[in-house]
Design a protein around this motif. Structure first.
Motif, PDB file in Angstrom:
ATOM      1  N   HIS A  12      31.868  37.853  33.850  1.00 57.73           N
ATOM      2  CA  HIS A  12      30.637  38.594  34.124  1.00 57.73           C
ATOM      3  C   HIS A  12      29.729  38.560  32.908  1.00 57.73           C
ATOM      4  O   HIS A  12      30.151  38.848  31.777  1.00 57.73           O
ATOM      5  CB  HIS A  12      30.941  40.059  34.468  1.00 57.73           C
ATOM      6  N   PHE A  13      28.455  38.214  33.173  1.00 58.56           N
ATOM      7  CA  PHE A  13      27.440  38.302  32.120  1.00 58.56           C
ATOM      8  C   PHE A  13      26.100  38.532  32.802  1.00 58.56           C
ATOM      9  O   PHE A  13      25.767  37.863  33.774  1.00 58.56           O
ATOM     10  CB  PHE A  13      27.381  37.021  31.289  1.00 58.56           C
ATOM     11  N   GLY A  14      25.331  39.477  32.298  1.00 61.27           N
ATOM     12  CA  GLY A  14      23.995  39.709  32.838  1.00 61.27           C
ATOM     13  C   GLY A  14      23.992  40.765  33.933  1.00 61.27           C
ATOM     14  O   GLY A  14      24.625  41.815  33.816  1.00 61.27           O
ATOM     15  N   VAL A  39      38.095  40.317  36.304  1.00 60.76           N
ATOM     16  CA  VAL A  39      36.741  40.072  35.808  1.00 60.76           C
ATOM     17  C   VAL A  39      36.732  40.360  34.309  1.00 60.76           C
ATOM     18  O   VAL A  39      37.134  41.445  33.880  1.00 60.76           O
ATOM     19  CB  VAL A  39      35.708  40.967  36.518  1.00 60.76           C
ATOM     20  N   VAL A  40      36.291  39.386  33.536  1.00 58.25           N
ATOM     21  CA  VAL A  40      36.117  39.586  32.095  1.00 58.25           C
ATOM     22  C   VAL A  40      34.648  39.912  31.867  1.00 58.25           C
ATOM     23  O   VAL A  40      33.768  39.086  32.130  1.00 58.25           O
ATOM     24  CB  VAL A  40      36.548  38.347  31.291  1.00 58.25           C
ATOM     25  N   ASP A  41      34.396  41.127  31.412  1.00 58.50           N
ATOM     26  CA  ASP A  41      33.029  41.644  31.258  1.00 58.50           C
ATOM     27  C   ASP A  41      32.504  41.300  29.873  1.00 58.50           C
ATOM     28  O   ASP A  41      32.823  41.963  28.891  1.00 58.50           O
ATOM     29  CB  ASP A  41      33.040  43.164  31.491  1.00 58.50           C
ATOM     30  N   ASN A  42      31.657  40.263  29.806  1.00 57.23           N
ATOM     31  CA  ASN A  42      31.073  39.844  28.532  1.00 57.23           C
ATOM     32  C   ASN A  42      29.783  40.578  28.209  1.00 57.23           C
ATOM     33  O   ASN A  42      29.204  40.362  27.144  1.00 57.23           O
ATOM     34  CB  ASN A  42      30.784  38.339  28.547  1.00 57.23           C
ATOM     35  N   ARG A  59      37.243  44.248  29.290  1.00 59.73           N
ATOM     36  CA  ARG A  59      35.938  44.384  28.647  1.00 59.73           C
ATOM     37  C   ARG A  59      35.897  43.597  27.331  1.00 59.73           C
ATOM     38  O   ARG A  59      36.731  43.785  26.457  1.00 59.73           O
ATOM     39  CB  ARG A  59      35.622  45.854  28.392  1.00 59.73           C
ATOM     40  N   ARG A  60      34.911  42.687  27.240  1.00 58.34           N
ATOM     41  CA  ARG A  60      34.675  41.914  26.020  1.00 58.34           C
ATOM     42  C   ARG A  60      33.177  41.916  25.739  1.00 58.34           C
ATOM     43  O   ARG A  60      32.488  40.908  25.852  1.00 58.34           O
ATOM     44  CB  ARG A  60      35.190  40.489  26.182  1.00 58.34           C
ATOM     45  N   SER A  61      32.660  43.091  25.398  1.00 57.61           N
ATOM     46  CA  SER A  61      31.225  43.216  25.178  1.00 57.61           C
ATOM     47  C   SER A  61      30.754  42.479  23.938  1.00 57.61           C
ATOM     48  O   SER A  61      29.554  42.357  23.699  1.00 57.61           O
ATOM     49  CB  SER A  61      30.823  44.695  25.095  1.00 57.61           C
TER      50      SER A  61
END
Length: 290
Positions: A12-14, A39-42, A59-61
């Motif tokens: 996930h991005f955006g 889902v890897v949340d970038n 989560r990988r913000s």
């Protein structure tokens, strides 16, 4: 006996809505095959409650990039021995019905990765991918986009990571994505490494998906983010230093023409686009010596 599983990893991005649609298509796929979805949340803006129940979120913000995020998601699934293959997905992709069962059938002995027709998410009459290969004269991928090609099961030379299934044994063999790639060409690199290890790449018509091109990164509009990262990673998938040197010459000429085209297209607003191509090309040339 444990139910066979697929492990699905979405980056996930955006915007959140594409990811919601993507996960819904995975969980709603009527395939008989079971699935675990991560889902890897970038971006750091994804609320778990917005997704289908049971979808796991990492989560990988700090946004480590696409390939690294996929590796993180696969690593979280590795302990589940019931998983026989992994599905890699862009968050702006949607799976067609039966995708997972078709992927399981395509990943026969000797096949390392499989993919199928990818249609334009805004106009499904348009094919974005119907099989492909690598043009070694330019070091770039070529994608077939004809309807007759989309219905033929066959081996291919390249599968985009927009929607790709990789056998668990093949993934372990090549150790996933190369984390030098932040964005773009990591799928070309993965395909080449699979091929070098003797794995076949399979095009399976039943693995249909739909892609809203550039929904996350602005690739449809050729954004500076797209231009820099695509240009910067052009040479990395190729092992031969001599060949990378050849590509350095070819792409120096190509990028000079591209910069002229960007100046003509964007006139007084061309500076960010020109700078992006220049930065990317300098990074690419530095990899020739690496």
């Amino acid at each position: 006996m444990n139910t066979p599983l697929s492990g699905v990893v979405i980056v996930h991005f955006g915007e959140v809505d594409p990811t919601i649609r993507c996960t819904a298509s995975v969980c709603g796929d009527p395939s008989r095959l079971g699935r675990r979805v991560i889902v890897v949340d970038n971006s750091g803006n994804l609320e778990e409650d917005a997704l289908v129940a049971g979808v796991e979120v990492i989560r990988r913000s700090d946004n480590p990039g696409f390939g690294t995020a996929i590796n993180v998601g696969v690593a979280a699934l590795e302990g589940d021995e019931g998983i026989s293959f992994f599905v890699v997905l862009n968050n702006d992709a949607v799976l067609g019905p039966g995708y997972l069962d078709a992927a399981a059938d395509a990943l026969e002995v000797g096949v390392g990765a499989a993919g199928g027709p990818i249609r334009d998410g805004l106009d499904d009459s348009k094919l974005w991918y119907a099989g492909g290969g690598i043009n070694f004269l330019t070091g770039t991928v070529r994608q077939q986009r004809f309807a007759d090609a989309s219905g033929r099961r066959r081996d291919v030379g390249y599968i985009p990571a927009t929607a790709m299934a990789v056998a668990r044994t093949a993934w372990r063999d090549v150790r996933g994505f190369d984390e030098r790639f932040f964005l773009y060409n990591e799928d070309l690199d993965l395909c080449l490494r699979l091929r070098r290890r003797g794995w076949r790449l399979r095009f399976e018509p039943g693995m249909e998906s739909f892609h809203r091109l550039g929904g996350s990164t602005g690739s449809a509009e050729r954004s500076p983010l797209y231009l820099e990262n695509l240009t910067a990673t052009r040479f990395l998938p190729f092992q031969s230093r001599l060949y990378r040197g050849y590509l350095g010459v070819v792409h120096s000429m190509y990028n000079s023409l591209r910069i002229l085209g960007l100046c003509a297209q964007h006139t007084t607003r061309c500076a960010p686009y020109v700078a992006a191509v220049a930065r990317g090309h300098i990074r690419a040339l530095s990899s020739v010596l690496g």
